[in-house]
Scaffold this motif. Sequence first.
Motif, PDB file in Angstrom:
ATOM      1  N   PHE C 418       0.857  -1.190   0.000  1.00 47.24           N
ATOM      2  CA  PHE C 418       0.000   0.000   0.000  1.00 47.24           C
ATOM      3  C   PHE C 418       0.888   1.233   0.000  1.00 47.24           C
ATOM      4  CE2 PHE C 418      -2.886  -3.146   1.718  1.00 47.24           C
ATOM      5  CZ  PHE C 418      -4.118  -2.803   1.187  1.00 47.24           C
ATOM      6  N   ASN C 422      -2.972   4.842   1.776  1.00 46.66           N
ATOM      7  CA  ASN C 422      -3.515   3.484   1.720  1.00 46.66           C
ATOM      8  C   ASN C 422      -3.963   3.064   0.329  1.00 46.66           C
ATOM      9  OD1 ASN C 422      -3.194   2.097   4.118  1.00 46.66           O
ATOM     10  ND2 ASN C 422      -4.878   3.190   5.099  1.00 46.66           N
ATOM     11  N   GLU C 459       7.031  -5.919   1.009  1.00 48.18           N
ATOM     12  CA  GLU C 459       7.329  -6.351   2.369  1.00 48.18           C
ATOM     13  C   GLU C 459       6.920  -7.802   2.594  1.00 48.18           C
ATOM     14  OE1 GLU C 459       4.935  -4.249   1.610  1.00 48.18           O
ATOM     15  OE2 GLU C 459       3.077  -4.964   2.546  1.00 48.18           O
ATOM     16  N   TYR C 484      -2.088  -7.471   1.630  1.00 48.54           N
ATOM     17  CA  TYR C 484      -3.518  -7.424   1.950  1.00 48.54           C
ATOM     18  C   TYR C 484      -4.312  -6.558   0.982  1.00 48.54           C
ATOM     19  CZ  TYR C 484      -2.051  -9.763   6.169  1.00 48.54           C
ATOM     20  OH  TYR C 484      -1.516 -10.671   7.051  1.00 48.54           O
ATOM     21  N   ARG C 489      -5.356 -10.618  -1.480  1.00 51.67           N
ATOM     22  CA  ARG C 489      -6.330 -11.467  -0.770  1.00 51.67           C
ATOM     23  C   ARG C 489      -7.038 -12.413  -1.725  1.00 51.67           C
ATOM     24  NH1 ARG C 489     -10.194  -7.919   1.655  1.00 51.67           N
ATOM     25  NH2 ARG C 489      -9.175  -6.122   0.691  1.00 51.67           N
TER      26      ARG C 489
ATOM     27  N   LYS D  53     -12.728   3.857   8.292  1.00 50.11           N
ATOM     28  CA  LYS D  53     -13.944   3.049   8.317  1.00 50.11           C
ATOM     29  C   LYS D  53     -14.045   2.170   7.070  1.00 50.11           C
ATOM     30  CE  LYS D  53     -16.475   6.400  11.117  1.00 50.11           C
ATOM     31  NZ  LYS D  53     -15.953   7.773  11.017  1.00 50.11           N
ATOM     32  N   ASP D  57     -12.725  -6.204   6.212  1.00 47.47           N
ATOM     33  CA  ASP D  57     -12.191  -7.392   5.530  1.00 47.47           C
ATOM     34  C   ASP D  57     -10.679  -7.470   5.656  1.00 47.47           C
ATOM     35  OD1 ASP D  57     -14.728  -7.845   4.781  1.00 47.47           O
ATOM     36  OD2 ASP D  57     -14.458  -7.380   2.644  1.00 47.47           O
ATOM     37  N   VAL D  58     -10.045  -6.310   5.484  1.00 49.55           N
ATOM     38  CA  VAL D  58      -8.585  -6.291   5.562  1.00 49.55           C
ATOM     39  C   VAL D  58      -8.127  -6.617   6.980  1.00 49.55           C
ATOM     40  CG1 VAL D  58      -6.514  -4.898   5.223  1.00 49.55           C
ATOM     41  CG2 VAL D  58      -8.460  -4.612   3.698  1.00 49.55           C
ATOM     42  N   ALA D  61      -8.387 -10.273   7.672  1.00 46.57           N
ATOM     43  CA  ALA D  61      -7.316 -11.039   7.038  1.00 46.57           C
ATOM     44  C   ALA D  61      -5.994 -10.865   7.783  1.00 46.57           C
ATOM     45  CB  ALA D  61      -7.158 -10.595   5.578  1.00 46.57           C
ATOM     46  N   VAL D  62      -5.688  -9.643   8.168  1.00 43.74           N
ATOM     47  CA  VAL D  62      -4.433  -9.386   8.882  1.00 43.74           C
ATOM     48  C   VAL D  62      -4.420 -10.147  10.209  1.00 43.74           C
ATOM     49  CG1 VAL D  62      -3.036  -7.618  10.020  1.00 43.74           C
ATOM     50  CG2 VAL D  62      -4.094  -7.124   7.812  1.00 43.74           C
ATOM     51  N   ASP D  65      -4.116 -14.022   9.718  1.00 47.98           N
ATOM     52  CA  ASP D  65      -2.729 -14.415   9.408  1.00 47.98           C
ATOM     53  C   ASP D  65      -1.829 -14.308  10.632  1.00 47.98           C
ATOM     54  OD1 ASP D  65      -3.311 -14.936   6.831  1.00 47.98           O
ATOM     55  OD2 ASP D  65      -2.229 -13.233   5.959  1.00 47.98           O
ATOM     56  N   GLY D  83      -5.055   4.954  11.215  1.00 50.48           N
ATOM     57  CA  GLY D  83      -5.107   4.767   9.768  1.00 50.48           C
ATOM     58  C   GLY D  83      -3.843   4.136   9.212  1.00 50.48           C
ATOM     59  N   ALA D  84      -3.284   3.168   9.940  1.00 47.41           N
ATOM     60  CA  ALA D  84      -2.048   2.518   9.501  1.00 47.41           C
ATOM     61  C   ALA D  84      -2.316   1.576   8.346  1.00 47.41           C
ATOM     62  CB  ALA D  84      -1.417   1.747  10.653  1.00 47.41           C
ATOM     63  N   ARG D  85      -1.287   1.367   7.540  1.00 49.50           N
ATOM     64  CA  ARG D  85      -1.410   0.420   6.443  1.00 49.50           C
ATOM     65  C   ARG D  85      -1.320  -0.999   7.003  1.00 49.50           C
ATOM     66  NH1 ARG D  85       3.171   2.793   2.559  1.00 49.50           N
ATOM     67  NH2 ARG D  85       4.319   1.489   4.004  1.00 49.50           N
ATOM     68  N   PRO D  86      -1.887  -1.961   6.288  1.00 45.50           N
ATOM     69  CA  PRO D  86      -1.898  -3.336   6.802  1.00 45.50           C
ATOM     70  C   PRO D  86      -0.506  -3.869   7.128  1.00 45.50           C
ATOM     71  CG  PRO D  86      -3.378  -3.147   4.937  1.00 45.50           C
ATOM     72  CD  PRO D  86      -2.673  -1.841   5.037  1.00 45.50           C
ATOM     73  N   ASP D  87       0.499  -3.517   6.325  1.00 42.26           N
ATOM     74  CA  ASP D  87       1.835  -4.028   6.629  1.00 42.26           C
ATOM     75  C   ASP D  87       2.347  -3.487   7.963  1.00 42.26           C
ATOM     76  OD1 ASP D  87       1.985  -1.744   4.430  1.00 42.26           O
ATOM     77  OD2 ASP D  87       3.749  -1.516   5.684  1.00 42.26           O
ATOM     78  N   ALA D  90       0.528  -5.434  10.711  1.00 42.47           N
ATOM     79  CA  ALA D  90       1.103  -6.765  10.887  1.00 42.47           C
ATOM     80  C   ALA D  90       2.428  -6.682  11.642  1.00 42.47           C
ATOM     81  CB  ALA D  90       1.302  -7.430   9.525  1.00 42.47           C
TER      82      ALA D  90
END
Lengths: 240, 312, 548, 104
Positions: C418, C422, C459, C484, C489, D53, D57-58, D61-62, D65, D83-87, D90
């Motif tokens: 991302f 985002n 990453e 993600y 996904r 918001k 779903d993301v 998934a995070v 995992d 508002g952090a990114r999924p990486d 994780a």
Amino acid sequence: MTLDEILQSLFPDGHDIARTDGLLSGSATMKGGAVAAVIGVEGRAPLGVDGALKLGGHVLDALERGGDAPVIVLVDSDSQRMSKRDELLGLNEFLAHLAKGLILADLRGRPTVGILYGHTAAGAFIATALATRVLVGLPGAEPEVMDLPSMARVTKLSVEVLTEKARSTPVFAPGLDNLARTGGVLETWDPSKPLADQLAAVLGRADTRDRRDALGKERGGRPKAADIAERVRELATRAG
Amino acid sequence: MSDLTPGGTSESGRGGVSWYEASARQRVRLLLDAGSFTEFVGPEQRETSPHLQVFDLPEQFDDGMVVGAGTLGGGAVLVAAQEGRFMGGAFGEVHGAKLTGLLRAARDLTSTPVLILFDTGGVRLQEANAGELAIAEIMRAVVEARHAGVTVLGLVGGRSGCFGGGGLIAGCCSALAVSEQGRIGVSGPEVIETNRGVEEFDSKDRPLVWRTTGGKHRRLIGGADAFADDTVDAFRACALDLLRTTGPLTLDTLRNEQARLRERLDRFGACADARDVWAKRGVDDAGAVPGLPADDFIALAGRVAEPSHDAR
Amino acid sequence: MRDWSRDGTARDERVAAGRVLARGKAVHRDDAAKLLEALLKPGDRVCLEGDNQKQADLLAEALTRVDPAVVHDLHMVQSGVVLPEHLDVFESGIAKRLDYSYSGPQAARVARMLFGGKIELGAVHTYLELFARYFIDLTPHVALIAAVSADRDGNLYTGPNTEDTPTVVEATTFKNGVVVAQVNEIVDRVPRVDIPGDRVHFVVEAGRPFYVEPLFTRDPGAVTETQILTAMLAIKGIYAPYAVKRLNHGIGFNTAAIELLLPTYADRLGLKGEICTHWALNPHPTLIPAIESGWVEQIHSFGSEVGMDDYIRARPDVYFTGADGSLRSNRAFCQTAGLYACDMFIGSTLQIDLAGHSSTVTTSRVAGFGGAPNMGSDPRGRRHPSAPWLKAGREADPDAPAPLRRGRKLVVQIGETFGDGNVPLFVEKLDALNLAEKLDLELAPVMVYADDTTHIVTEEGVANLLLCRSPAEREQAIRGVAGYTEIGRGRDRAMVERLRARKVIQRPEDLGVDPLDADRSLLAARSVKDLVHWSGGLYAPPAKFRNW
Amino acid sequence: MENLTYRHKAKTRAPGDKPLALVGVVASGNLEVLVERVLPDTDCEVAIATTAKGFGDVWAAVVSDFVERRSPGGLRLSINDGGARPDTVALRLSQAVRSLEEGR
């Protein structure tokens, strides 16, 4: 009320207060004869390095003279003076110096009373009226930590939305009432009665401990500050 | 909770850890003697701000303020640290109350020093009245503690600097240690530019911003008592040193400060730029000051800066 | 009898018209617009030197002031559309058609003007491609160029930012065109001659430096943990196994992180001298620690970088410098070097699709690609072998007979799954395709084509597309490092695990990289000031990068 | 703000002895994770308060995992997200679990 009317009503037995460049400094005779030191800002003047040092010096001179007469701080100011020169010279030290003088006066038995009769904001407010033992307001006083248009800019909310939010909480919006509810202002005086009497009454019952957070809790404007501070104080006292 | 780990920066030894980059928790843990820190009203108690919800803003479990007790060089200290990345380290109700409570304890204990690790832009807008009053209460508590004999040290070197009411609290401390990154002031450059125009202060002129508010200028003009390189170790050394040299706040202290500030206005009041101040201070090559490595600067400041002890 | 020198005669007439305003070759800056009115004719092809970095800003401003009744419908052929003035001339009708390569800061306005019909677009080229066309079918009638100084004869010193100038002048002067140079100052003797005076017709003294954008400065303070992780994966998963010595880096933060990890992380892996010794690269400040640590043999540069001049001057063993000591850059040569003499290109993009096509063009920003499509392509004309090139070729086609098997250039896309705000890096369909549909383009603006792309690093891991044997495998290899995002996904988990077993996908743990070790303390420099210290005080960063 | 809670069964108890830890800060694109060892060794709960918001779903998934890779049995992880990114999420989750193992 104008400053002249206020001084007349506060010190009917006379006063000797110099008024230059928006600064007040001098002395006044209290009811009962004690001679109070008086400092202040008038005419919505900004408070910069020069003014803060002058007022601070006046407070220290009064302390040097000794006695237990009060120090009265009258405020109708702008915010701190916003300029490159003031910052270059270390405005934070000058404002802190003034505040330390006022707080030390109180600790040395010279009750300090702030009287907010006009505007004030931000650093000027902290260094003057908020550095006193007791702060009272006169109707029409307009303390303003941050004005709504500036807040709107930073929070990206409209002034209308902010005004609406301000109805549900006193915690952020300007105004004497909001500040009273958060515990910053002890009471608002009645201008139709002699201010000298009201001053005497306040001096008669003021606590030497800082109880503003407790007042904010009582009045519902600051629900957590008093409890958190007390919990930390207890834990730290035990740990120390 | 003695082992809160921040995300972000290496845990291997404090020497190389940048103060500027470290989180509040990391600064506290690495500044104090290893394993000595105990937190009061920690994040697990979830004492968050009651006001941020109104603005649909995220809370932080510690409201951006870490307070507790530990030892420094074997001696007991109380410590408070602001997290400059959470809402710019700004003072809100809970954030401020923790520090107020800590200082009131110090006042009651009369001998345990307090370290305040500043990292703040000033009052938190969303709870402006609470924040303003918190600052007033903290200043009162600092002076009460110092009047009772307690040393209160301020350490400034975080990314939010020490502005607004934070600058006034810093001005109430017994002594300050500052790094180059540690800007101290009341009105931030952007605020001045917004209110007075870009001619008054160009907030985008970064060299100007740093030489007007940055740590080197504060040290040279007498606004800070010690200069630290940007490492936790350097701040620790400064703190240990300053703890040995400071005394209580008395009327004489403020008399001395009055004279010190009077002299500053007389000598430098007409200077248009920090470089003029430094030149008057006796710095031969004022233009070279921003580029000086920490060691060289500390040596320079040792030669030309005024001794300010017992005048603050 | 046919007249075989009509163009030359026309050129002489233009020069004669300009001479009225000149003393010798010098024209006062107040007369610059008048000069252009005298030289230019409607419909002319004009190269207004807007390079990647330096800008002929005085001449650009002068061009906006010519009378559109006299000069109009120009065809601008310039590599960089960088200054507002470059587009103002289209608003006023002075210019009509545009062929270019790169438009970073003006990308959004270019998009609006394309949609609004204000610009008639020729094509968006790579640098080398546009330079090539200068000599075939986009030869300028007039070139408006920038240099540091000139002497009375018009000999030019370009300073370290030589960039496109020799190419532009070569194409213009030797084909009957007119060259006007803005210079900071006119001097008695130039420090070195970058452009001989007989190729220059007019000189305008600006009295101030031309504008240069510090495009290649990345503040180490802004490098994130995730970017460091991608850098570790790239070093361990690609640089080390292929032993990449000759390479080009893009300008993103991921590659800046790689540069900053060379003296630390890569050194601990024992890779010094084994990788990253020879570069086609601008003088990146973030490479200073590696240079100072003895990693780098030599660097040839497209242009210079603001603040690096003194450092470069003091490191002539590393950089190409003139007799005067300052850097000599040359975009055309360096692009050629990047194409033919480098075994790897690694850079970042905004979007990657399921086949592996990538683009930085979105429907609201038509940025152009500069040199990336050239750097990021496999040169079919290459004939010299090298270990990384042969290894990549072997992986792509293991069954072919070795003496007849082409090698492959390593073309690596590196990024986080991302991006800013985002926004996902991986998409079903590139915005470039939507743009092509909207503008009715015959060719979508793709930066790096799928069949050139050999690796993708995120990453989540490294995908080696050389090892994929079918489009389906390729798609799952991409999905398998897409994190993600919706693309990620949507992966076929079983197939991704099979690809992982074949090392088509390598996760951090497969490479012996612990994501929790991806820490800013690994960076050789954590701030711009650290870079200054590494340089021994020779690097002088621009004010906007200073924290002191 | 949006509040999300995910409960999972974990294969094994999270290693280490420490009862709690905190990693990260709440800032734009960042988050804090408070991890507390307060649940049965087979359970794991992740509670999120986020400014972004519609990313349920993301997050699901995070988190799923994370539970599979780190097996954080016995832990409750509470997240305040800016508002952090999924990486980044994780990474912080992994850092939080690891910090329970660190000495002292």
